[in-house]
Motif scaffolding. Sequence first.
Motif, PDB file in Angstrom:
ATOM      1  N   UNK A 206      18.733 -12.269 -13.411  1.00 45.45           N
ATOM      2  CA  UNK A 206      17.578 -11.602 -12.815  1.00 45.45           C
ATOM      3  C   UNK A 206      16.468 -12.584 -12.505  1.00 45.45           C
ATOM      4  N   UNK A 207      16.196 -13.488 -13.441  1.00 48.03           N
ATOM      5  CA  UNK A 207      15.163 -14.502 -13.227  1.00 48.03           C
ATOM      6  C   UNK A 207      15.551 -15.436 -12.089  1.00 48.03           C
ATOM      7  N   UNK A 208      16.835 -15.799 -12.010  1.00 50.84           N
ATOM      8  CA  UNK A 208      17.282 -16.671 -10.926  1.00 50.84           C
ATOM      9  C   UNK A 208      17.135 -15.971  -9.580  1.00 50.84           C
ATOM     10  N   UNK A 209      17.387 -14.662  -9.584  1.00 43.40           N
ATOM     11  CA  UNK A 209      17.272 -13.899  -8.337  1.00 43.40           C
ATOM     12  C   UNK A 209      15.847 -13.917  -7.801  1.00 43.40           C
ATOM     13  N   UNK A 210      14.864 -13.657  -8.655  1.00 44.52           N
ATOM     14  CA  UNK A 210      13.477 -13.629  -8.181  1.00 44.52           C
ATOM     15  C   UNK A 210      13.012 -15.020  -7.796  1.00 44.52           C
ATOM     16  N   UNK A 211      13.446 -16.049  -8.548  1.00 42.06           N
ATOM     17  CA  UNK A 211      13.068 -17.421  -8.179  1.00 42.06           C
ATOM     18  C   UNK A 211      13.656 -17.803  -6.824  1.00 42.06           C
ATOM     19  N   UNK A 212      14.915 -17.403  -6.608  1.00 43.53           N
ATOM     20  CA  UNK A 212      15.561 -17.709  -5.329  1.00 43.53           C
ATOM     21  C   UNK A 212      14.805 -17.092  -4.164  1.00 43.53           C
ATOM     22  N   UNK A 213      14.480 -15.798  -4.287  1.00 42.72           N
ATOM     23  CA  UNK A 213      13.809 -15.088  -3.193  1.00 42.72           C
ATOM     24  C   UNK A 213      12.404 -15.651  -2.974  1.00 42.72           C
ATOM     25  N   UNK A 214      11.689 -15.951  -4.046  1.00 41.30           N
ATOM     26  CA  UNK A 214      10.332 -16.497  -3.910  1.00 41.30           C
ATOM     27  C   UNK A 214      10.359 -17.880  -3.267  1.00 41.30           C
TER      28      UNK A 214
END
Length: 294
Positions: A206-214
């Motif tokens: 989940x954290x990787x997902x938000x970092x990727x999108x940001x």
Amino acid sequence: MASVLPPVLIIEMFLGLPGNIMALYYFCKYMKSWRTNVTFLFNLILSDFLLLLSLPFRIDNFIRGETWLFGDAWCRINLFMLAVNRSASIAFMTAVAFDRYFKVVHPHHKINYISSKQAAGVACFIWAAVIALRIPLLANNLLSTGQNHSRCRSFSNYEKLSPGLLLHYIVFIFEFFVTLMLLIFCSARITSILRSRPRLNGDKKGQRAIRTVLVIVGVFVFCFFPSIATGLTVLMLNSHRNKYCNAYNLTTELFSMSLAFTYLNSALDPVIYCFSSSLFHNYLKRTLNWTGMI
């Protein structure tokens, strides 16, 4: 402009090519499972790599003071390649963001379970769409010749736009705003879900997902907003250029320079690969450790 752009484009090319070549090598040799996100990342890498290969001709053009030596046919092909791969890069950045969005926000949606062949089919559709939208660049004369110049441009001070070039302008503008809205939507929804579900908030995926999108949003805005802002200003001043001649000429120059930011996207995209793929991130760390760079 002619003195500023060549060194900037050369730096972008030499920064971007090693990262993209390394990523292509890794994905081709070590990636065994071609899941959806891997397929989209690979095509993102491919589009960036092809764009950077087209840059030397633009660099030569600017070094010579916007004197194009390669003829009308190669002028069309070069601008077509730059436009297609820029649009493909934007499209696959968006596809990566949406893949992360569905994984976090709709984990049980059937789109998360599409096969490798289906993902490849989506990638082929994206390529076909961006190529079709840029075909007019091959059908129009983009080489402007005069006594002291031979300019190869897809954006210029045309008195009357052909339907094909008008489509090129529309795609350039709309792909920015549509993509920006989609990326903001994805990042907002992922952030909201992570906050509302404490279990997911501490989850590495989940954290990787938000970092990727940001990171995608940040790279996208940084690279593409300058050309959109200056381009729209040029269009607004175009009908009043006799009255605001200095402002029009300055903004036109700024727009030409801002296109260098769009090419910078291809040099910065390896950052996205690191945030999107933990395997590539670990491979990069091993490579840098091996070379003694870290």
